[in-house]
Structures are given as structure tokens and as C-alpha cells.
Motif scaffolding. Sequence first.
Motif, short mmCIF file in Angstrom:
data_model
loop_
_atom_site.label_atom_id
_atom_site.label_comp_id
_atom_site.label_asym_id
_atom_site.label_seq_id
_atom_site.Cartn_x
_atom_site.Cartn_y
_atom_site.Cartn_z
N GLN A 1 -37.66 11.74 5.57
CA GLN A 1 -38.04 10.83 6.78
C GLN A 1 -39.45 10.92 6.97
O GLN A 1 -39.99 9.80 6.63
N CYS A 2 -40.05 11.72 7.67
CA CYS A 2 -41.56 11.77 7.81
C CYS A 2 -42.27 11.91 6.32
O CYS A 2 -43.40 11.51 6.08
N GLY A 3 -41.29 12.73 5.53
CA GLY A 3 -42.18 13.24 4.44
C GLY A 3 -42.85 14.29 4.12
O GLY A 3 -43.37 14.75 3.09
N CYS B 1 -42.26 17.40 4.50
CA CYS B 1 -41.64 18.38 3.68
C CYS B 1 -41.41 17.93 2.08
O CYS B 1 -41.11 19.09 1.28
N CYS C 1 -37.26 21.50 6.73
CA CYS C 1 -37.38 19.99 7.06
C CYS C 1 -37.26 19.90 8.46
O CYS C 1 -36.09 20.02 9.07
N ARG C 2 -38.35 19.65 9.10
CA ARG C 2 -38.38 19.28 10.61
C ARG C 2 -37.80 18.19 11.34
O ARG C 2 -37.15 18.00 12.15
N CYS C 3 -37.51 17.29 10.26
CA CYS C 3 -36.73 16.20 10.58
C CYS C 3 -35.21 16.40 10.26
O CYS C 3 -34.48 15.65 10.53
S1 FES Z 1 -38.81 14.72 6.22
FE1 FES Z 1 -39.90 15.24 7.98
S2 FES Z 1 -40.14 17.42 7.60
FE2 FES Z 1 -38.77 16.69 5.94
#
Ligand code: FES
Length: 161
Positions: free
Chosen positions: A99-101, A103, A135-137
Motif C-alpha cells: 500500500q504505502c510501500g 515495509c 506492515c503498518r498498512c
Molecule cells: S504497505 Fe505500508 S507499511 Fe506495509
Amino acid sequence: MAKITVAVDGTTYQDEVEPRMLLVQYLREKVGKTGTLIGCDTSNCGACTVLLDGASVKSCSVLAVQADGHEVTTIEGLAGINGELHPVQQAFHDKHALQCGYCTPGMIMRSVCLLNENPHPTEAEIREGLNGNLCRCTGYQNIVAAVQQAADALATAGGAR
Ligand code: FES
Ligand code: FES
């Protein structure tokens, strides 16, 4: 200062470093491998994961001097020489496993090691194998699916690489 010689992504570097310099700092600040990320600096998140002689390590928990004489592989050294994605990278892309990438580099490097150690992991073994990477997302479902796809692709291709 300490002199070190480290092979990073196939290139040998010789540098003088502070004995207290962390491997992640060395990779990012001296070698310029900024694809290796810092998420916590306290060995919790796994964003800084690289391979040290093929084994995954959290590079914020290793000193640069400990890599002297060893081989490091970062996310930037994973693709093939013609730029073709590693099967784990391809699977993360195909399964939308980010998602945010933030991790992602660490997740991928840990997954590569996991599949080298266990080419046919169960879902539970994948989750167990990745439990040091956060993964914080919270996109874990797709990450697990990506590792399963990569395992299949590597098996078809004749083994891990
Ligand atoms: S994709 Fe955002 S922290 Fe894993
Ligand atoms: S930055 Fe190394 S584990 Fe978080």
C-alpha cells in the motif's frame, strides 16, 4: 575509524567507518542504497532487512564492521541484470502486496530468505516467517498471497535464487 571491505549487490566497497556505525547507515549513507529503509531503529519493524551472506538480517541491528569480508544483498540487487524482477518482486506486484510501500523492501528480502530456507511453506509458515516484519498498512493477506505465488513461480523455475 575501521577499514572494511564489503560486497554490496555484487560490487566491492572499501571504506573507513566509525566502529559504531550501523549497517543500515552504511548502506544508505556511504553506499547510497536508499532502498533499504529505516522504520524504527530498534529492531522491531524489519523495514531495514537485507541479506548478509544469504541470510536475512535487520541491518539496524548489525554494525557495519560486522559485514567486513561478507556479502550483502539489498532490494536494489535483487532484480536480474537486464532489470527483470525477481519472482518475489513480481509476485508482490501481481498480488498488490503493498500500500504505502514502506515495509515492502524488507518484506521482500525476508520473503526471499524464507523461500530459500523453505521452498514450499504453508500459509502458517509464511505468517510465522514474516512475523518480524511489520506492515503498518496491515496488508498481510496480500503479502501472504504474494509469497505463495513466488513459491509456485520458483518451484516452476526449478528452485530459489
Ligand atoms: S504497505 Fe505500508 S507499511 Fe506495509
Ligand atoms: S529499522 Fe531495523 S527493524 Fe526497524
